[in-house]
Design a protein around this motif. Structure first.
Motif, PDB file in Angstrom:
ATOM      1  N   LEU A   1       1.032   9.974  12.807  1.00  0.00           N
ATOM      2  CA  LEU A   1       0.525   8.761  13.433  1.00  0.00           C
ATOM      3  C   LEU A   1      -0.025   7.781  12.406  1.00  0.00           C
ATOM      4  CD1 LEU A   1      -1.173  10.855  16.134  1.00  0.00           C
ATOM      5  CD2 LEU A   1       0.877   9.484  16.411  1.00  0.00           C
ATOM      6  N   ASP A   2       0.169   8.080  11.177  1.00  0.00           N
ATOM      7  CA  ASP A   2      -0.472   7.274  10.158  1.00  0.00           C
ATOM      8  C   ASP A   2       0.573   6.575   9.325  1.00  0.00           C
ATOM      9  OD1 ASP A   2      -2.309   6.154   8.577  1.00  0.00           O
ATOM     10  OD2 ASP A   2      -2.616   7.914   7.324  1.00  0.00           O
ATOM     11  N   ASN A   3       1.161   5.603   9.876  1.00  0.00           N
ATOM     12  CA  ASN A   3       2.366   5.130   9.254  1.00  0.00           C
ATOM     13  C   ASN A   3       2.305   3.639   9.025  1.00  0.00           C
ATOM     14  OD1 ASN A   3       4.856   4.474   8.485  1.00  0.00           O
ATOM     15  ND2 ASN A   3       5.883   5.327  10.262  1.00  0.00           N
ATOM     16  N   LEU A   4       2.302   3.277   7.783  1.00  0.00           N
ATOM     17  CA  LEU A   4       2.230   1.858   7.492  1.00  0.00           C
ATOM     18  C   LEU A   4       3.514   1.145   7.878  1.00  0.00           C
ATOM     19  CD1 LEU A   4       0.268  -0.153   6.254  1.00  0.00           C
ATOM     20  CD2 LEU A   4       1.528   0.074   4.144  1.00  0.00           C
ATOM     21  N   ALA A   5       4.617   1.766   7.583  1.00  0.00           N
ATOM     22  CA  ALA A   5       5.885   1.098   7.863  1.00  0.00           C
ATOM     23  C   ALA A   5       6.043   0.861   9.356  1.00  0.00           C
ATOM     24  CB  ALA A   5       7.048   1.917   7.347  1.00  0.00           C
TER      25      ALA A   5
ATOM     26  N   ASP B   1       0.874  -1.165   0.000  1.00  0.00           N
ATOM     27  CA  ASP B   1       0.000   0.000   0.000  1.00  0.00           C
ATOM     28  C   ASP B   1       0.915   1.219   0.000  1.00  0.00           C
ATOM     29  OD1 ASP B   1      -2.154   1.886   0.364  1.00  0.00           O
ATOM     30  OD2 ASP B   1      -3.324   0.238   1.182  1.00  0.00           O
ATOM     31  N   VAL B   2       0.295   2.375   0.153  1.00  0.00           N
ATOM     32  CA  VAL B   2       1.112   3.583   0.236  1.00  0.00           C
ATOM     33  C   VAL B   2       1.604   3.748   1.674  1.00  0.00           C
ATOM     34  CG1 VAL B   2      -0.033   4.743  -1.654  1.00  0.00           C
ATOM     35  CG2 VAL B   2      -0.930   4.967   0.657  1.00  0.00           C
ATOM     36  N   ALA B   3       2.442   4.746   1.878  1.00  0.00           N
ATOM     37  CA  ALA B   3       3.041   4.912   3.192  1.00  0.00           C
ATOM     38  C   ALA B   3       2.004   5.309   4.240  1.00  0.00           C
ATOM     39  CB  ALA B   3       4.151   5.958   3.141  1.00  0.00           C
ATOM     40  N   PHE B   4       1.088   6.169   3.856  1.00  0.00           N
ATOM     41  CA  PHE B   4       0.098   6.656   4.818  1.00  0.00           C
ATOM     42  C   PHE B   4      -1.300   6.408   4.264  1.00  0.00           C
ATOM     43  CE2 PHE B   4       3.795   9.579   4.896  1.00  0.00           C
ATOM     44  CZ  PHE B   4       4.299   9.239   6.141  1.00  0.00           C
ATOM     45  N   PRO B   5      -1.829   5.225   4.493  1.00  0.00           N
ATOM     46  CA  PRO B   5      -3.082   4.868   3.819  1.00  0.00           C
ATOM     47  C   PRO B   5      -4.253   5.761   4.187  1.00  0.00           C
ATOM     48  CG  PRO B   5      -2.043   2.960   4.834  1.00  0.00           C
ATOM     49  CD  PRO B   5      -1.300   4.144   5.315  1.00  0.00           C
ATOM     50  N   ARG B   6      -4.338   6.162   5.451  1.00  0.00           N
ATOM     51  CA  ARG B   6      -5.497   6.978   5.801  1.00  0.00           C
ATOM     52  C   ARG B   6      -5.396   8.368   5.179  1.00  0.00           C
ATOM     53  NH1 ARG B   6      -5.863   6.324  12.126  1.00  0.00           N
ATOM     54  NH2 ARG B   6      -3.632   6.405  11.755  1.00  0.00           N
ATOM     55  N   ILE B   7      -4.176   8.891   5.114  1.00  0.00           N
ATOM     56  CA  ILE B   7      -4.008  10.185   4.449  1.00  0.00           C
ATOM     57  C   ILE B   7      -4.405  10.071   2.992  1.00  0.00           C
ATOM     58  CG2 ILE B   7      -2.298  11.864   3.705  1.00  0.00           C
ATOM     59  CD1 ILE B   7      -0.907  11.469   6.276  1.00  0.00           C
TER      60      ILE B   7
ATOM     61  N   ALA C   1       3.755   0.282  11.392  1.00  0.00           N
ATOM     62  CA  ALA C   1       2.945  -0.881  11.737  1.00  0.00           C
ATOM     63  C   ALA C   1       3.701  -2.153  11.404  1.00  0.00           C
ATOM     64  CB  ALA C   1       1.631  -0.831  10.968  1.00  0.00           C
TER      65      ALA C   1
ATOM     66  N   TRP D   1      -0.663  15.678  12.279  1.00  0.00           N
ATOM     67  CA  TRP D   1      -1.314  14.487  12.772  1.00  0.00           C
ATOM     68  C   TRP D   1      -0.939  13.251  11.973  1.00  0.00           C
ATOM     69  CZ3 TRP D   1      -3.392  16.978   8.743  1.00  0.00           C
ATOM     70  CH2 TRP D   1      -4.083  16.223   7.811  1.00  0.00           C
TER      71      TRP D   1
ATOM     72  N   PRO E   1      -3.518  -2.178   6.295  1.00  0.00           N
ATOM     73  CA  PRO E   1      -4.132  -1.112   7.085  1.00  0.00           C
ATOM     74  C   PRO E   1      -5.644  -1.287   7.113  1.00  0.00           C
ATOM     75  CG  PRO E   1      -3.307  -0.291   4.994  1.00  0.00           C
ATOM     76  CD  PRO E   1      -2.790  -1.664   5.138  1.00  0.00           C
TER      77      PRO E   1
ATOM     78  N   SER F   1      -3.010   2.863  12.803  1.00  0.00           N
ATOM     79  CA  SER F   1      -3.227   2.712  11.376  1.00  0.00           C
ATOM     80  C   SER F   1      -3.671   1.293  11.039  1.00  0.00           C
ATOM     81  CB  SER F   1      -1.938   3.060  10.659  1.00  0.00           C
ATOM     82  OG  SER F   1      -1.856   2.393   9.445  1.00  0.00           O
TER      83      SER F   1
ATOM     84  N   ASN G   1       9.097   6.396   7.680  1.00  0.00           N
ATOM     85  CA  ASN G   1       8.159   7.073   6.788  1.00  0.00           C
ATOM     86  C   ASN G   1       7.758   8.441   7.307  1.00  0.00           C
ATOM     87  OD1 ASN G   1       8.088   4.992   5.035  1.00  0.00           O
ATOM     88  ND2 ASN G   1       6.061   4.273   5.572  1.00  0.00           N
TER      89      ASN G   1
ATOM     90  N   LEU H   1      10.482  11.062   7.021  1.00  0.00           N
ATOM     91  CA  LEU H   1      10.615  11.542   5.641  1.00  0.00           C
ATOM     92  C   LEU H   1       9.472  12.484   5.296  1.00  0.00           C
ATOM     93  CD1 LEU H   1      11.672   8.428   3.560  1.00  0.00           C
ATOM     94  CD2 LEU H   1      12.906  10.573   3.797  1.00  0.00           C
ATOM     95  N   GLY H   2       8.271  12.032   5.652  1.00  0.00           N
ATOM     96  CA  GLY H   2       7.096  12.845   5.353  1.00  0.00           C
ATOM     97  C   GLY H   2       7.189  14.194   6.035  1.00  0.00           C
TER      98      GLY H   2
ATOM     99  N   VAL I   1       6.988   9.653  -0.104  1.00  0.00           N
ATOM    100  CA  VAL I   1       7.496   8.738   0.920  1.00  0.00           C
ATOM    101  C   VAL I   1       7.316   7.305   0.462  1.00  0.00           C
ATOM    102  CG1 VAL I   1       7.222   7.974   3.291  1.00  0.00           C
ATOM    103  CG2 VAL I   1       7.079  10.398   2.755  1.00  0.00           C
TER     104      VAL I   1
END
Ligand code: HEA
Ligand code: HEA
Ligand code: CUA
Ligand code: CU
Lengths: 400, 652, 104, 206
Positions: free
Chosen positions: D5-9, B113-119, D11, D2, B583, B629, D27, D30-31, B188
């Motif tokens: 807190l949304d970070n797949l990596a 998936d992408v780095a920040f799925p909810r975003i 997780a 905010w 996610p 997430s 992530n 970097l973001g 990212v």
């Protein structure tokens, strides 16, 4: 150098560019950008024609290469080709060639830019002010050309031929752009700034133009014309513009028109020399009823042959084409004749007086004007009666 | 499809609201954070706005077909071209490229998936709400009417008294937030989520071009944000940033707009460059010629694109020095762009060309974009541009690069990737009709505009007059009519596409696993991909990894097939990862995004409403922050207790 | 350019940040520069005024970014991302201001 | 922000151990750096607008008539020092010293609040001296620039306080030290923007 190279490639260029230009040149559109009539536009033209040719050739090369590949390399059952990843030498060559071409174009561009911005040898200055949706021209005194008092006109810019005229442009409201293609490229008229634009016409004639920066509702109807007169004719024109006001004869229809005019029109429009009955001069400016503070000066309305931002002809079509298409030699004479009653375009002028916003979209509806404190943009519908209009037309005809 | 539905049964939340627990029906889409679903939603939204923008375009063309057109009045016409451009640029091409990027970047780099799925979900909803918000103005007193670059002071409260410009400015602010968040997300993702061995110089070119685009977005959007804020403060709170009477300089707006606006045009075109750089090699059966040159020229375009903005202001009286400098820098951009054209042509050269619809669109792009690019170069010659600017010649230029370039690229992408996204092939025959009608229509529509412009027809005129149309048969009246007829042919072309989609959805041909003999990673999974994209993340050893798993050179230097796509995929499945955490869906993105138009409405109509919107935003930001997430382990189905049952779909 | 070769395994800053006293030292320097900056308002620095002020601004900026924000110790990629934005902003906006004859 | 807190990596990190990250970098970090890079263009635009318009005061007061350099210097100093306390919070968080992390966060927030309070006070004072938002180009561009900065500080404050609450209640999803560090980066950025604003706007006479 560029021109020499181009010269040698002439047949090829004619072949390629010809298709594009043929249609362009055949129809004689009044705003054609390929028909320069003065040195500034000529400089641009000498620059752009070779560039167009180069662009045309490159386009043809790319298109031919693609078409060739399509035909030659279509799937005829050949094996999967070798997976070659490229050829840096070829690649670099094909990067450098365009860069060189552009470098050459760049040099000429550079030169022309500075060339066109030269103003040191100016012979005449005219202030050009854009306003929604017409142009005002204001000629400062210039003894060399007999302009002993400032002249203010609108719609048609009158200039002497062979004279380096510097337009000092600005605007009273939004950004407009002054453009007479035959004489030079565009220059924006920016409120709060003065921009310079140089024009010069080689021969007498009328050159069409158009406001080319989007300026709101009637942008499409903000046209203008430049009228080039021979130096002698120009002097005559100046003399006419400086002529004092001639009040209409007593008891004439025009005299009644003057009264209507005094009641209805002078709150916006200026007619130089017009006085009230008690002899006090009537001064319209600064104009409080129009958002940008001015309406066209009508002192010599009948000396121009368009009105309302050159949207309408003040001349009937026959009379107009007589002027437009006249020989260079007789042009000045015909133009200077102005508008006489038989030639007056009654339909449009009366329509204008009857209900201007209907003829030309303008923010002139009081209901919509809260945001501007009730000030008009453009000319409102004054609700004149037909007989008032009759009188006004008679009066306006005296404003030679 | 096996049990994809209950794969990611979400958990009870740690946040204020419970997590969405149903992943079926409409909720499956509304609360999803899956980049593929979001990608499709982006594309559907963009397609909708394409039709809206196209309808507006057709109305424009009908109005201009004959002199003194009466279909629209001046006011409506001005709204029409403003909204046509705004819709096409901000609500069609940008979201469409965002859709492609969303869907394919993770697949192309071997990520789940992408780095920040909810975003990612938030970005989509913000875009949708922003777009609807802008168009709301049609029903609330009239749309924006200042042209798409909205020059000051014409866009100020006095000269544009309706709320249209307010909706425009605030709506673009919202879509800007969406773009910015999306850009950070994708950068990212590309930098950080690549499969093992996927070095930067092994990345598929679409991903590369998208990376450049996201950088352009990340740095360009804040500039227009500033401009739009200044405009809104002027219109809604009495500031005077562009009010000349207070001493303001209207050129400030122009600079801010075009500092954004020029990078923006490369934002529009580079994704399509990326798409056809995928398509051309596949259908030429040959790698992209000069891959590193294409990559670096893309980066160079992105870079140089920052130094040319004032070429939109050649007539504004900048002074000769600025004009000369920007003129030369603009010419410089033709060089890296030329590199791309050359490489595409040389990719065709010596290939084994297969003229699918995707390939036709790609080839169409090469030729038609070049025409548009070359007219761009004629603009870059500043003195000539003072004759050309604000005429139909400019309109011709940018429709060739935008329609002939960007849009054709997108259509190429539709045909190429449709099987990937939906598991079905678009009909090639209808595709061919689609292509030819579109190409003929677009040349008929925009080709004559070159002539119109060079013969002096200014743009943005709600009517043109016979008076200035010139004489003879081939006068401006003729060419205007041709252009208008062309636009109707374009409508038919677009119609073929819509019919094609409809028919394919109803009864289309199921796609084989590897319908085109593709080369890159996104094809190394099922059609459509599973929720987690890859059963095991492939290790990448080549540019064009997939191709190299299928083909190898034999002793004679001939390419020979060594494996079928099915075999390649089987291998991945056999090594499937034990448990894969995806996610989990969330309410927060859509709720947060919904706060934005509410706030914006409040700015226009009433402050308390704006505060209410702000509260929604704050509240959902907190809820978001408190929600992990990915739902905790224990909430997963199947539980992660060492069993290997998961969503493995066997192909073949 | 090729970031994949970077071999940072753990980005936890403690290992390459400063100690508490190090941070305090930086803060003291920053405070001193600020004092000097403010003094330009009261003392006439002549032609040095502008260059000195600009230099101090840049030094403070860089110190906070390098030390407090750890950019000096962190992976170069972070610097790339940030300084790209920064230099782009400076370049583009200065060029725009220059067209307004802002710099005289 | 905010999205920290949304970070797949992350997780993946926490679950699988090895970071699934091509660069080995986080992530969110970097973001965040990229986001700060983009913020340079935002503030750059606002600063340029101010620089262009600072002399255009119309009939309103001139900058030198309203600015109170000693006062602004003090609040600039306060903001500068909050960067120190912030970095100490980050450093404590990396040492897993929750107590001092909390303490430094609170102090940072207090310093930040002092700065915002000072700004509110100054705005009121300016307003009373006849410098309303729409008085002149100078005043509008001044308020927009410093107001934007103030909003950034306020958002930072909210995040600091929220973070402290979440740390206390053990509700930080993902890595705690990293979350503190991210908010720290944001906070420092707000500080460096002020370093520029203070010099260009207050110290250089218009
Ligand atoms: C997809 C969008 C896109 C793209 C890619 C481009 C690409 C280019 N554009 Fe265009 N442009 C627009 C969209 C785009 N433009 C829009 C929307 C407007 C109008 C906005 C408005 O006013 O509403 C505009 C307006 C515009 C102007 C302002 C015109 C005016 O208003 O007066 C200029 C001026 O220089 C310009 C130049 C260029 C140049 C030089 C390129 C170059 O990048 C093109 C480079 C490509 C080639 C040159 C072809 C391939 C190259 C070769 C085959 C190599 C050999 C070539 C040579 C040696 C010449 N464009
Ligand atoms: C990506 C960008 C993009 C695209 C794709 C297009 C596509 C088209 N554009 Fe436009 N255009 C711009 C960007 C774009 N344009 C911009 C930036 C401007 C400048 C505006 C300004 O000056 O401010 C502009 C301006 C512009 C003008 C100039 C207006 C003026 O200056 O007065 C014209 C005139 O002909 C025009 C025409 C068209 C046409 C006929 C199409 C066609 O290609 C459209 C094709 C699409 C369709 C034909 C859709 C088919 C569908 C239907 C018809 C709908 C049916 C509806 C339902 C079922 C719901 N465009
Ligand atoms: Cu005036 Cu357009
Ligand atoms: Cu551009």
């Amino acid at each position: 150098m560029l021109t020499r190279v181009i010269g040698r490639l002439k047949p090829l260029i004619l072949g390629t560019a010809g298709t594009v230009f043929l249609a362009s040149c055949a129809t004689n559109a009044p705003q054609d950008t390929f028909q320069p009539k003065g040195p500034n536009a000529q400089k641009i033209d000498s620059l752009q024609k070779p560039v167009f040719a180069v662009a045309g050739i490159i386009g043809l090369i790319v298109a031919s290469a693609v078409v060739y590949s399509i035909i030659k390399f279509r799937d005829k059952g050949q094996p999967i080709p070798k997976q070659s990843h490229g050829n840096p030498a070829l690649e670099i060559t094909l990067t450098i060639i365009p860069a060189l071409i552009l470098a050459v174009v760049g040099v000429f561009t550079f030169r022309t830019v500075f060339d066109l911005n030269k103003t040191s040898d100016t012979q005449m200055i005219i202030n050009v002010t854009g306003q929604q949706w017409w142009w005002e021209y204001d000629y400062p005194t210039n003894n060399e050309y007999g302009i002993t008092q400032p002249i203010i006109t609108s719609g048609q810019l009158v200039i002497p031929v062979g004279t380096k005229v510097l337009l000092r442009e600005t605007s009273r409201d939004v950004i407009h752009s002054y453009w007479i293609p035959a004489l030079n490229g565009k220059r924006d008229a920016v409120p709060g700034r003065i921009t310079l634009n140089r024009i010069e016409a080689d021969e007498p004639g009328i050159y069409a133009g158009q406001c080319t920066e989007f300026c709101g509702l009637s942008h499409a109807n903000m046209r203008m014309e430049a009228v080039a007169l021979s130096k002698e004719d120009f002097a005559k024109w100046v003399a006419n513009e400086l002529k004092p006001y001639v009040a209409p004869a007593k008891d004439s229809l025009a005299k009644e028109g003057e009264t209507v005019f005094l009641n209805q029109c002078t709150r916006c429009h200026q007619v130089n020399g017009l006085t009230r009955e008690d002899g006090t001069p009537v001064i319209a400016a600064p104009d409080e009823n129009v958002w940008s503070g001015a309406a066209p000066n009508l002192s010599h309305l009948m000396s121009r042959n368009t009105f309302a931002g050159a949207m309408f002809d003040l001349l009937t079509p026959e009379c107009r084409s007589d002027v437009w298409k006249s020989e260079s030699a007789t042009f000045g004479e015909k133009y200077l004749a102005g508008v006489s009653e038989p030639c007056l375009n009654q339909t449009d002028l009366r329509g204008w007086l009857r209900n201007a916003p209907e003829k030309k979209p303008m923010y002139a509806n009081p209901a919509l004007l809260a945001d501007t404190g009730g000030k008009y943009r453009g000319m409102p519908n004054l609700g004149l009666s037909e007989s008032d209009i009759e009188k006004l037309v008679a009066y306006l005809l005296t404003l030679k | 499809m096996a049990n994809i539905e209950n794969f990611a049964t979400p958990s009870s939340a740690m946040g204020a609201l419970k997590r969405p627990v149903v992943t079926k029906g409409w909720r499956e889409w509304v609360f999803t954070v899956d980049h593929k679903k979001l990608g499709i939603m982006y594309m559907a939204t963009a397609m909708f706005f394409f039709l809206v923008g196209g309808l507006e375009a057709v109305l424009i063309r009908l109005q201009l077909a004959l002199p003194d057109g009466k279909i629209l009045n001046a006011d409506l016409y001005n709204q029409m071209f403003t909204m046509h451009a705004t819709t096409m640029v901000f609500l069609f091409v940008m979201p469409m490229t965002a859709g492609f990027a969303n869907y394919f970047i993770p697949l192309q780099i071997g990520a789940r998936d992408v780095a920040f799925p909810r975003i990612n979900a938030f970005s989509f909803w913000a875009l949708l709400f922003g777009g609807l918000f802008i168009n709301l103005s049609w029903f609330l007193g009239g749309a924006a009417d200042g042209g798409w670059f909205m020059y000051a002071p014409n866009s100020g409260p006095i000269f544009s008294p309706s709320h249209g410009v307010d909706f425009w400015a605030l709506g673009l602010q919202i879509t800007g937030i969406a773009s910015l968040a999306g850009a950070i997300n994708l950068i990212v993702t590309i930098l950080n989520m690549r499969a093992p061995g996927m070095k930067l110089m092994r990345m598929p070119i679409f991903t590369w071009m998208s990376l450049v685009v996201q950088f352009l977005l990340a740095f360009a959007v804040p500039v227009i944000t500033v401009a739009l804020f200044l405009l809104s403060f002027q219109r809604n709170y009495g500031a005077t940033f562009f009010d000349v009477a207070s001493g303001a300089d209207p050129l400030l707006w122009q600079h801010l707009f075009w500092i954004f606006g020029h990078p923006e045009v490369y934002i529009l075109i580079l994704p399509s460059f990326g798409i056809i750089s995928e398509v051309l090699p596949v259908f030429s059966r040959k790698p992209l010629f000069g891959y590193p040159f294409v990559v670096f020229s893309g980066a160079a375009i992105g870079f140089v694109g920052w130094g040319v903005w004032a070429h939109h202001m050649f007539a504004s009286g900048l002074g000769p020095v600025s004009v000369a400098v920007f003129s030369i820098s603009t010419m410089a951009i033709a060089v890296p762009t030329g590199v791309k054209i050359v490489n595409w042509t040389l990719t065709l050269w010596g290939g084994k060309l297969w003229f699918t619809t995707a390939m036709k669109f790609a080839i169409g792009l090469i030729v038609l974009f070049t025409i548009g690019g070359l007219s761009g170069v004629t603009h870059s010659v500043a003195p000539s541009d003072t004759q050309q600017t604000d005429t139909y010649y400019i309109v011709a230029h940018f429709h060739y690069v935008l329609f002939g370039g960007a849009v054709l690229g997108l259509f190429s992408g539709f045909y190429y990737w449709w099987p990937k996204m939906f598991g079905k092939m678009l009909n090639e025959k209808l595709g061919s009709w689609n292509f030819w009608f579109m190409v003929i229509g677009l040349n008929m529509t925009f080709g004559p505009m070159h002539i119109l412009g060079l013969q002096g027809q200014p743009r943005r005129m709600y009517q043109w007059t016979e008076n200035r149309a010139g004489e003879g048969f081939f006068n401006l009246a003729f060419w205007n009519l041709v252009a208008s007829i062309g636009s109707l042919i374009l409508v038919i072309g677009v119609f073929f596409f819509l019919v094609n989609v409809f028919i394919t959805a109803r009864s289309g041909k199921v796609s084989p696993l590897d319908p085109w003999g593709a080369r890159s990673l996104e094809w190394m999974t099922s059609n459509p991909p599973k929720e987690h994209n890859f059963d095991s993340i492939p290790t990448v050893r080549h540019l064009d990894e997939f191709f190299h798993r299928k083909y190898a050179e034999d002793a004679n230097g001939q390419m020979q097939q060594i494996a079928t796509a099915e075999e390649v995929l089987k291998q991945l499945e056999d090594n499937a990862d034990a448990h894969i955490h995806m996610p989990s869906p969330s309410y927060w993105p859509i709720v947060l995004a919904f706060g934005l138009p509410i706030t914006a409405l409040g700015v226009i109509y009433s402050v308390p409403l704006a505060i209410f919107g702000g509260v929604i935003i704050l509240f959902s930001a907190f809820g978001w922050a408190l929600e992990p997430s990915t739902a905790p382990d224990t909430d997963f189905d199947p539980p992660s207790s060492g069993d290997t049952s998961k969503d493995v779909v066997h192909v073949g | 350019m090729n970031t994949t070769t970077t071999e940072t395994t753990d980005s936890h800053a403690t290992e390459h940040g400063l100690s508490t006293s190090g941070y305090v030292r930086i803060a003291l320097i920053l405070a001193a520069i600020t004092a000097l900056e403010v003094s330009t308002y009261y003392v006439d620095f002549g032609w040095l005024f502008m260059p000195a002020l600009m230099a101090m601004m840049v030094i403070k900026f860089v110190m906070v970014v390098s030390y407090f924000m750890h950019l000096k110790f962190d992976n170069k990629l972070f610097s790339w991302l940030f300084y790209t934005g920064l230099f782009l902003a400076v370049g583009v906006y200065c060029a725009a201001l220059a067209t307004f004859k802002f710099f005289g | 922000m905010w999205f920290t807190l949304d970070n797949l990596a992350t997780a993946h990190d926490t679950h699988e151990g090895a970071a699934h990250s091509s660069t080995g970098l986080s992530n969110v970090k970097l973001g965040m750096w990229l986001f700060l890079g983009t913020e340079c263009l935002l503030f750059g635009g606002l600063i340029s607008t101010y620089m262009l318009y600072r002399g255009r005061v119309g009939t309103g007061p001139r900058p030198s008539q309203v600015f109170d350099i000693p006062f602004t210097s003090v609040s600039s100093f306060v903001l500068l020092m909050s960067s120190l306390t912030m970095v100490l919070a980050v450093s404590s968080a990396h040492k897993r010293d929750d107590k001092s992390t909390n303490l430094w966060l609170v102090i940072t927030a207090l310093l930040g609040a002092t700065f915002v309070g000072g700004q509110v006070y100054e705005f009121t004072a300016f307003y009373n001296e006849g410098m309303g938002f729409s008085t002149s180009l100078f005043s509008s561009s001044f308020y927009v620039l410093t107001g934007f900065h103030g909003v950034h500080v306020t958002v930072g404050l909210i995040m600091l306080l929220a973070l402290r609450g979440m740390l206390k209640n053990n509700k930080v999803p993902g890595s705690r030290a990293e979350t503190v560090e991210m908010i720290g980066l944001y906070w420092h950025f707000v500080d460096i923007v002020w370093i520029i604003i203070f010099t260009l706007i207050d110290l250089i006479p218009a």
